[in-house]
Design an enzyme around this catalytic site. Structure first.
Site, short mmCIF file in Angstrom:
data_model
loop_
_atom_site.label_atom_id
_atom_site.label_comp_id
_atom_site.label_asym_id
_atom_site.label_seq_id
_atom_site.Cartn_x
_atom_site.Cartn_y
_atom_site.Cartn_z
N HIS A 148 7.61 -7.39 -1.94
CA HIS A 148 7.26 -6.75 -0.67
C HIS A 148 8.13 -7.27 0.48
CE1 HIS A 148 3.83 -4.79 -2.41
NE2 HIS A 148 3.19 -5.91 -2.65
N SER A 201 -4.85 2.55 4.28
CA SER A 201 -4.98 1.94 2.96
C SER A 201 -5.05 0.41 3.06
CB SER A 201 -3.80 2.38 2.09
OG SER A 201 -3.97 1.92 0.77
N LYS A 249 0.79 -1.24 0.00
CA LYS A 249 0.00 0.00 0.00
C LYS A 249 0.82 1.28 0.00
CE LYS A 249 -3.40 -1.03 -0.61
NZ LYS A 249 -3.72 -1.65 -1.94
P1 A3P Z 1 -5.11 4.69 -0.86
O1 A3P Z 1 -5.75 3.42 -0.42
O2 A3P Z 1 -4.64 5.54 0.28
O3 A3P Z 1 -5.93 5.46 -1.83
P2 A3P Z 1 -0.24 -0.26 -3.62
O4 A3P Z 1 -0.20 -0.11 -5.09
O5 A3P Z 1 1.11 -0.37 -2.99
O6 A3P Z 1 -1.16 -1.37 -3.21
O7 A3P Z 1 -0.80 1.09 -3.02
C1 A3P Z 1 -2.11 1.50 -3.25
C2 A3P Z 1 -2.26 2.91 -2.75
O8 A3P Z 1 -1.57 3.81 -3.65
C3 A3P Z 1 -3.70 3.36 -2.71
O9 A3P Z 1 -3.76 4.30 -1.64
C4 A3P Z 1 -3.83 4.03 -4.07
O10 A3P Z 1 -4.90 4.91 -4.18
C5 A3P Z 1 -2.50 4.76 -4.14
N1 A3P Z 1 -2.15 5.15 -5.51
C6 A3P Z 1 -2.15 4.39 -6.62
N2 A3P Z 1 -1.84 5.11 -7.71
C7 A3P Z 1 -1.62 6.36 -7.28
C8 A3P Z 1 -1.26 7.59 -7.93
N3 A3P Z 1 -1.08 7.65 -9.25
N4 A3P Z 1 -1.12 8.69 -7.16
C9 A3P Z 1 -1.31 8.65 -5.83
N5 A3P Z 1 -1.66 7.52 -5.16
C10 A3P Z 1 -1.81 6.39 -5.87
#
Ligand code: A3P
Length: 300
Positions: free
Chosen positions: A115, A143, A42
């Site tokens: 991870h 998240s 996340k």
């Molecule tokens: P949130 O749940 O806070 O919205 P991962 O890819 O490591 O699983 O992380 C997912 C998180 O990164 C989510 O956070 C998602 O919305 C955010 N995320 C993905 N793409 C993004 C972007 N282009 N800009 C900002 N946040 C992004």
């Protein structure tokens, strides 16, 4: 609730399939050219994946649309040969490459996502270039909480109060946020690690994307960099079926519970933490991160 039984490796909780394939993962032979993206879950994995692929494809959007983000990489070939049909099962998600998957892809350049806690890395990985993205603990926790609600391959998070204890005790898949971030931060000068912060990418995407580009040994025009900034914005990636996980089966991810691209924001815009929880979290944070110089800048 969901009945997902996690397994453990050296005290770290992992998904059962990851543990079942552990020896295979540990014996994987990385090549010095390979680039690994490493994150705590996340922390912006998908975001940095898309950024790296956009850089790799020289800003060509069509090429980045060739497949869903999880499948844009030859690592799947390795995984298939090893008898693992879905890379998610080994906790190694896929990323992009300019090289098409080759049957002898052990020799192809690999860009992949992991991870792993630093101390759980397969030894051959230590020679690689790493892109580590860290995101502040509170946003990761919020998240992850919503992700566990919508992801049927992960245990039910329970109530927010319950999850608070689960998270601070590191009883989540891929272990403790504190150990993860601290471990990688302490290694950053010893190995080839570009250490990035989610918050920095949010604040000044072009600056951070340029760093990634340089780290990848690429040289792209300013206009291409601008395009990459636009194409990897939260708004674009939320709408893009190749990045937003909307194509994942509902039996695995239920976006009606919470979407994968949820908010993409910084702490302060969330109101999950009560005042008491916030204070307790800060105190735990101070103890667990004592002696570490890492600093998350939370201002945009
Ligand atoms: P949130 O749940 O806070 O919205 P991962 O890819 O490591 O699983 O992380 C997912 C998180 O990164 C989510 O956070 C998602 O919305 C955010 N995320 C993905 N793409 C993004 C972007 N282009 N800009 C900002 N946040 C992004």
């Amino acid at each position: 609730g969901k009945q997902i039984k996690l397994k453990e490796v050296e005290g770290t909780l992992l998904q059962p399939a990851t543990v079942d394939n552990w020896s295979q993962i540990q014996s994987f032979e990385a090549k010095p050219d390979d680039l690994l993206i490493c994150t705590y879950p996340k922390a912006g994995t998908t975001w940095i994946q898309e950024i790296v692929d956009m850089i790799e494809q020289n800003g060509d959007v069509e090429k980045c649309q060739r497949a869903i983000i999880q499948h844009r990489h030859p690592f799947i070939e390795w995984a298939r040969r090893g008898g693992v049909h879905h890379v998610g099962q080994v906790g190694l998600e896929l990323l992009s490459s300019s090289n098409p998957p080759a049957s002898t892809s052990q020799s192809a350049k690999i860009t992949d996502v992991i991870h792993f806690l630093y101390h759980l890395l397969p030894t051959s990985f230590l020679t690689l270039k790493f892109l580590y993205v860290a995101r502040n603990a509170k946003d990761c926790m919020v998240s992850y909480y919503h992700f566990q609600r919508m992801n049927h391959m992960l245990p039910d998070p329970g109530t927010w109060e319950e999850y608070f204890e689960t998270f601070i005790n590191g009883k989540v898949v891929w272990g403790s946020w504190f150990d993860h971030v601290k471990g990688w931060w302490e290694m950053k000068d010893r190995y080839q690690i570009l250490f990035l912060f989610y918050e920095d990418i949010k604040r000044d995407p072009k600056h951070e994307i340029r760093k990634v580009m340089q780290f990848m040994g690429k040289n792209l025009d300013e206009t291409v960099l601008d395009k990459i900034v636009q194409e990897t914005s939260f708004e674009k990636m939320k709408e893009n079926p190749m990045t937003n996980r909307s194509t994942v089966s509902k039996s695995i991810m239920d976006h009606s519970i919470s979407s994968f691209m949820r908010k993409g924001e910084l702490w302060g815009l969330e109101n999950h933490f009560t005042v008491a929880q916030n204070e307790r979290f800060d105190e735990i944070y101070r103890k667990k991160m004592e002696g570490t110089s890492i600093n998350f800048c939370m201002e945009l």
